[in-house]
Design a protein around this motif. Sequence first.
Motif, short mmCIF file in Angstrom:
data_model
loop_
_atom_site.label_atom_id
_atom_site.label_comp_id
_atom_site.label_asym_id
_atom_site.label_seq_id
_atom_site.Cartn_x
_atom_site.Cartn_y
_atom_site.Cartn_z
N GLN A 38 0.84 -1.21 0.00
CA GLN A 38 0.00 0.00 0.00
C GLN A 38 0.88 1.25 0.00
OE1 GLN A 38 -2.52 -2.27 2.03
NE2 GLN A 38 -3.24 -2.13 -0.09
N GLU A 39 1.84 1.22 0.90
CA GLU A 39 2.75 2.35 0.99
C GLU A 39 3.50 2.53 -0.34
OE1 GLU A 39 5.34 2.15 4.46
OE2 GLU A 39 6.74 3.57 3.51
N LEU A 40 3.88 1.43 -0.94
CA LEU A 40 4.56 1.49 -2.23
C LEU A 40 3.64 2.10 -3.29
CD1 LEU A 40 7.06 0.78 -3.94
CD2 LEU A 40 6.01 -1.46 -4.37
N ALA A 41 2.37 1.71 -3.25
CA ALA A 41 1.41 2.24 -4.23
C ALA A 41 1.30 3.76 -4.09
CB ALA A 41 0.05 1.58 -4.05
N ARG A 42 1.28 4.24 -2.84
CA ARG A 42 1.22 5.69 -2.63
C ARG A 42 2.47 6.38 -3.18
NH1 ARG A 42 -1.18 3.95 2.22
NH2 ARG A 42 0.83 3.96 3.31
N PHE A 43 3.61 5.72 -3.02
CA PHE A 43 4.84 6.30 -3.54
C PHE A 43 4.80 6.33 -5.07
CE2 PHE A 43 9.30 5.76 -4.98
CZ PHE A 43 9.78 6.99 -4.56
N LEU A 44 4.39 5.23 -5.67
CA LEU A 44 4.34 5.16 -7.13
C LEU A 44 3.35 6.16 -7.71
CD1 LEU A 44 4.51 1.30 -7.73
CD2 LEU A 44 6.37 2.97 -7.92
N GLY A 73 4.65 -11.12 2.45
CA GLY A 73 4.92 -9.69 2.52
C GLY A 73 6.31 -9.31 2.99
N ARG A 74 7.17 -10.32 3.12
CA ARG A 74 8.55 -10.02 3.51
C ARG A 74 9.53 -10.59 2.48
NH1 ARG A 74 9.45 -8.33 8.79
NH2 ARG A 74 7.52 -8.28 10.00
N THR A 75 10.65 -9.94 2.34
CA THR A 75 11.68 -10.46 1.44
C THR A 75 12.14 -11.82 1.96
OG1 THR A 75 13.39 -9.35 2.71
CG2 THR A 75 12.52 -8.18 0.81
N CYS A 76 12.48 -12.69 1.00
CA CYS A 76 12.85 -14.06 1.39
C CYS A 76 14.30 -14.39 1.02
CB CYS A 76 11.89 -15.06 0.76
SG CYS A 76 11.99 -15.16 -1.03
N GLY A 77 15.07 -13.36 0.64
CA GLY A 77 16.48 -13.61 0.32
C GLY A 77 16.70 -13.89 -1.15
N ALA A 78 15.65 -14.29 -1.85
CA ALA A 78 15.75 -14.52 -3.29
C ALA A 78 15.52 -13.19 -4.01
CB ALA A 78 14.72 -15.55 -3.73
N PRO A 79 15.95 -13.09 -5.27
CA PRO A 79 15.75 -11.84 -6.01
C PRO A 79 14.28 -11.41 -6.00
CG PRO A 79 17.19 -13.30 -7.25
CD PRO A 79 16.67 -14.10 -6.09
N LEU A 80 14.07 -10.12 -5.85
CA LEU A 80 12.73 -9.54 -5.83
C LEU A 80 12.43 -8.99 -7.21
CD1 LEU A 80 10.40 -8.55 -3.82
CD2 LEU A 80 11.59 -6.35 -3.87
N THR A 81 11.41 -9.53 -7.85
CA THR A 81 11.07 -9.06 -9.19
C THR A 81 9.63 -8.58 -9.22
OG1 THR A 81 12.60 -10.62 -10.22
CG2 THR A 81 10.87 -9.74 -11.63
N CYS A 135 11.18 3.36 -9.63
CA CYS A 135 10.47 3.78 -8.42
C CYS A 135 9.98 2.58 -7.60
CB CYS A 135 9.31 4.71 -8.77
SG CYS A 135 9.89 6.39 -9.15
N ILE A 136 9.71 1.46 -8.26
CA ILE A 136 9.36 0.27 -7.47
C ILE A 136 10.57 -0.13 -6.63
CG2 ILE A 136 8.71 -2.17 -7.56
CD1 ILE A 136 7.36 -1.60 -10.28
N ALA A 137 11.72 -0.23 -7.28
CA ALA A 137 12.95 -0.62 -6.57
C ALA A 137 13.26 0.39 -5.46
CB ALA A 137 14.11 -0.71 -7.54
N GLY A 139 11.24 2.53 -4.07
CA GLY A 139 10.19 2.56 -3.04
C GLY A 139 10.42 1.49 -2.00
N VAL A 140 10.84 0.32 -2.44
CA VAL A 140 11.14 -0.76 -1.50
C VAL A 140 12.34 -0.37 -0.62
CG1 VAL A 140 12.02 -3.13 -1.34
CG2 VAL A 140 10.16 -2.59 -2.95
N CYS A 141 13.35 0.19 -1.24
CA CYS A 141 14.54 0.60 -0.48
C CYS A 141 14.20 1.70 0.52
CB CYS A 141 15.64 1.09 -1.43
SG CYS A 141 16.29 -0.21 -2.50
N LEU A 142 13.35 2.63 0.12
CA LEU A 142 12.95 3.72 1.01
C LEU A 142 12.29 3.19 2.28
CD1 LEU A 142 11.52 6.22 -1.62
CD2 LEU A 142 13.32 6.76 0.04
N GLN A 143 11.46 2.16 2.11
CA GLN A 143 10.79 1.58 3.28
C GLN A 143 11.80 0.96 4.24
OE1 GLN A 143 7.58 -1.08 2.28
NE2 GLN A 143 6.62 0.35 0.84
N ILE A 144 12.78 0.28 3.68
CA ILE A 144 13.80 -0.35 4.52
C ILE A 144 14.63 0.71 5.23
CG2 ILE A 144 15.86 -1.83 4.48
CD1 ILE A 144 14.56 -3.16 1.93
N LEU A 145 15.04 1.72 4.48
CA LEU A 145 15.86 2.79 5.06
C LEU A 145 15.10 3.51 6.18
CD1 LEU A 145 17.46 4.30 1.83
CD2 LEU A 145 18.63 2.98 3.62
N GLU A 146 13.83 3.77 5.91
CA GLU A 146 12.99 4.46 6.90
C GLU A 146 13.05 3.74 8.25
OE1 GLU A 146 10.67 7.04 5.79
OE2 GLU A 146 10.04 7.43 7.86
#
Lengths: 361, 361, 361, 361
Positions: A38-44, A73-81, A135-137, A139-146
């Motif tokens: 949801q947060e990503l959608a708002r960013f996009l 809803g969480r990263t699993c260590g595999a590439p995120l596409t 922005c998808i990439a 946006g995900v990084c922004l959430q982690i950094l936050e």
Amino acid sequence: MSSTYGHSLRLSIFGQSHANAIGMTLDGLPAGLAVDEQELARFLARRAPGQNEFSTTRKEPDAPEFLCGLVNGRTCGAPLTAVIRNTNTRPGDYAALRALPRPGHADYTAEVKYHGFQDPTGGGHFSGRLTAPLCIAGGVCLQILERMGVRVFARIASIADIADDAPFTAPVSEKPFPVISDAAGEKMQAAIRAAKAEGDSVGGTVECVVTGLPVGLGDGMFDGMESRLAHILFGIPAVKGLEFGDGFASSRLRGSENNDAFCVQDGRVATRTNHCGGILGGITNGMPLRLRAAFKPTPSIAKAQESVNLTAMQPEALNIHGRHDPCIVPRAVPCVEAAAAIAILDSMLEFYGTEYFYGIE
Amino acid sequence: MSSTYGHSLRLSIFGQSHANAIGMTLDGLPAGLAVDEQELARFLARRAPGQNEFSTTRKEPDAPEFLCGLVNGRTCGAPLTAVIRNTNTRPGDYAALRALPRPGHADYTAEVKYHGFQDPTGGGHFSGRLTAPLCIAGGVCLQILERMGVRVFARIASIADIADDAPFTAPVSEKPFPVISDAAGEKMQAAIRAAKAEGDSVGGTVECVVTGLPVGLGDGMFDGMESRLAHILFGIPAVKGLEFGDGFASSRLRGSENNDAFCVQDGRVATRTNHCGGILGGITNGMPLRLRAAFKPTPSIAKAQESVNLTAMQPEALNIHGRHDPCIVPRAVPCVEAAAAIAILDSMLEFYGTEYFYGIE
Amino acid sequence: MSSTYGHSLRLSIFGQSHANAIGMTLDGLPAGLAVDEQELARFLARRAPGQNEFSTTRKEPDAPEFLCGLVNGRTCGAPLTAVIRNTNTRPGDYAALRALPRPGHADYTAEVKYHGFQDPTGGGHFSGRLTAPLCIAGGVCLQILERMGVRVFARIASIADIADDAPFTAPVSEKPFPVISDAAGEKMQAAIRAAKAEGDSVGGTVECVVTGLPVGLGDGMFDGMESRLAHILFGIPAVKGLEFGDGFASSRLRGSENNDAFCVQDGRVATRTNHCGGILGGITNGMPLRLRAAFKPTPSIAKAQESVNLTAMQPEALNIHGRHDPCIVPRAVPCVEAAAAIAILDSMLEFYGTEYFYGIE
Amino acid sequence: MSSTYGHSLRLSIFGQSHANAIGMTLDGLPAGLAVDEQELARFLARRAPGQNEFSTTRKEPDAPEFLCGLVNGRTCGAPLTAVIRNTNTRPGDYAALRALPRPGHADYTAEVKYHGFQDPTGGGHFSGRLTAPLCIAGGVCLQILERMGVRVFARIASIADIADDAPFTAPVSEKPFPVISDAAGEKMQAAIRAAKAEGDSVGGTVECVVTGLPVGLGDGMFDGMESRLAHILFGIPAVKGLEFGDGFASSRLRGSENNDAFCVQDGRVATRTNHCGGILGGITNGMPLRLRAAFKPTPSIAKAQESVNLTAMQPEALNIHGRHDPCIVPRAVPCVEAAAAIAILDSMLEFYGTEYFYGIE
């Protein structure tokens, strides 16, 4: 093409404006990090077209589908596409598009580089639409950094010759036209409207600030923070200039004016001013990182332009139809945040290592 | 530290200001390319200290020794390594140097990043002296490019607030103070002298032009020519801004002003103007590539400055002794040429492949 | 995770066994190269499950969808991305899967590395299913190489302790069980059947040959052909050994036996024998490149095994249900071809440059 | 040439056998790590020529000089560069060396690849002498790993057809002929003497074990530990095969035999056997990492050999004069340790990040 970026965090962007899809892969994200869609959608949404009178009216859902890399809803260590399907793919009249290159676009250089085999429809891989996966990439990084206490936020600093000189210390992302001084913002919007009315376009600058960084990010000589950020930021279409801290203005200052005096604040070392933009010797100094990117005016304009018919090798007038953003700067604001976030998370991964991130949230 | 750069051509820079030596390795050069050491010496002399009244009087021979990679004056396909011995190595008073960081330098960030283990003498690996190996690498690349018809040349575009607005179309490297307008050059030198007299320093900008490039160099999105050049140019100490073509000025133009109209010249496609600096979509368009780098004023100044004693965590005044360049811009000119040449030769190697180069000379 | 490979040609593989999709991006392909999707489908069919009695009966369509990178069946210079949707995604009983790691699998190491956040269903990103996108990428590269006169072909060299000692000089890919000696092939199949009947599995070796290579591919010391090929081949799950030419057998020979004498054949330099497998000093010598990869037996077996309940930290017996390949070697044959083709095309791109490829077909 | 390796830790090796010097740069080492030059000298002595009757009698001091990267015996965060001067540089008779390539050497492939511009003296950059800088880099890494509780040690596992089958659990580096079973060692030495007496040479295998690794090192699919180790190990001249755990022998086992059962030992998960060599899914599992490299017999032999005169394109007999190691395996033992240590420290830097290392000693 080299649409990949990063060391510990590797971003790969793919797609063309009218191919089946555009998308991105982020390889190297530690596992267990929550991605809030949801947060990503708002960013996009901040980058999406059709938001206001200054962007193309083509409205697309542009909802990314995550193909892999997430579990619950969480990263699993595999590439995120993630991919975004292009709903209005169209083969178009290739030959015509290729014969008459648009000034200011990659049409001519791509035609020569790819020997006529490039995808010319809608700018192909050079389209501004490719900033959606960026922005998808980001946006995900922004959430982690936050969650690590690092905030990345940008604003419109100028449009045409109108600057917003107010100091930039807190996000203005919630504003539909993200400036600090609304008075300046009004003038900027008037300048965009004036250009649009004349079938023309304007450019501008975007300022981005990053707070909460540790002291010590960045590796010299060639992987200092300026180099890392510049490498990705110049990947955003239309960026033609970049400066850190006072940048070009620094070149006009005396050393005694430009040096940032050290002081003690709250028991920690700080600087009284921040002309250096939070980077000394390519390494973050704990003060806000500050950069400014210059965007050229949208090259697609309604006015007639001179081009060359490449088949006939003869001059030919070009008239671009369709609707185009008279100014892409408002939509570029989240793109700058995204690019900066990717570069910073990549640096932090090298600094802290992947193991460290299991303590995040 | 990541003092490596490049894809097909990999540069590794090593050394500290007062270590036994500084040097560089260039890995990936095709075999059979002549390296003219005399010509290289002339190029390095342009960067060397002690050339005129504006640079430190410390005069060093700075003659590089090639350790390997050459056979009978030609590259042999193996990595090319050259070193410059440091003649005035000195252990110095470490503790004192580390305790009181100089504003505008990497002293404080290195102290934190390397937990006090960095080499603080003379700036260590962050010293401007490390541009000497950059110039060795770049000087070799310049010679190779020259034989391929590619010329890279730079000039002082401004010092403090004095600009040399003359168009830049041919090298001015033979001039001791490389400007186009000698009148502007005189004013610039006066500005440097004035700053020096007050124990202060000034910055400036360097413009660099590359002619003779093929159409098609550069790979997008993140390995466009702007990204590649920016990555290495921000590795030069003191660079805080970079723009391509009209750069920041473009952001103030209308699209109709900034777009470069296509035309036919001598049977080839050209553009009437060159606001884009020879790069469209990250790819060279055959027009001169044009960039401008902003250098901050030398941070080492004679004036007293505020610092913080890191041991006592107390404010402490800092007085920097010794002689320093009141303006590093004149010596930065060949550094910008060197960095640009490395990025361009790297791109050309990917474009043409190593096999192609056996036709060169 | 670092599921990326390559220098000039960059492969990124993504997906988990039960995620929405698996796929790949190939970035760096020159434009204008035809991709024959029918031919690719035939190649992928060789790897697909459900082909014979030795592979899992789960039959999937596994038809790749190209999302981008193609225009009218030819590469367009932009990244090439293809995905395969997973039709039988299922969330499954995560906790159970994670608590009891299967011997010989990545279950335990992934559990620790990803702190329990990995995707455990069907092996996640570690599943053999991820060789499908590897084969898409490799299948595309094989087509391009074929047109350059380079052929890459592999065969089963041994299963369990039964070897096919016949010299390998021409493809046997059209055979359902790709061996040279059908007599040996019969014995191998009997060995697989015997293991299967006992709820067990067997391993084997795959030999791969590449013909038509130019002399001079490979860059030393660390980018020699052995290093480049080994880097990608050990990325295929279950590969535990790799040798070039006579490999381990070479270590038992005398120098006078192992050295390949030079001779003149058809006016060109050749070697009388090919113990070195076509590589000297990491560089191709024009003779067939020859390598052999060792695959361990399928770790998923029906027999009861000892494991440890990670929650209770107590020994616990494990019984794996479902159907699994009693021997993955037959399906691994095209995977080895795919991996080799990617490494070789990457090397050829550096050698010849992208421009060269516009002469291909 | 691509004589660079590594991600977070970047190794660059330079030099030719008879150039002014050979050397290496390690970029990315955290600061503050002690480098014991005496200990390093002892390590390098194990690789040095002239140690016993099996190695060339040419005795060289081979003491590395550290040019930079160290302050008071500790790394300072800047690249670490060391060189060894070549004392017996000699131009030699180039034409003769190049005209008649030695079988089993890189002479012919280098001649074609570098179009005759390579350095042919003493093997140039392809000389086994280049393993000296590899051992400098590896020796430094070994010291760092040791302090982290990680031990890397290798031994001769076989020479010609004589194997030392004893299990390898503790270092035997102090032995002049590093085997476990001295009886087997005697037979190996007899085999070397026999080959030498006949003007011939023998090969062998080296086994390497790494203990003390954390669970979780390695990133898949293409940066698993096997891929990372294989990439650097195949950079050692004469390595033609590599296997992890039981490797090729695994391919002959049943799954029930090859799978390593999990158990609990000292409150931690372990495996009862270690057929997998401590790596599952490319990731370390906490058991000893175990690999074996196959070395071909020394190609330089006294016996007459067939070659081709490249100028005349005619067969010509070749007699190699001078003294050469009849078996390079004993001297290869520390080279394998060095290469493994570099790959492992690189992985640990990505895993833990640079910040983590400030807790080391």
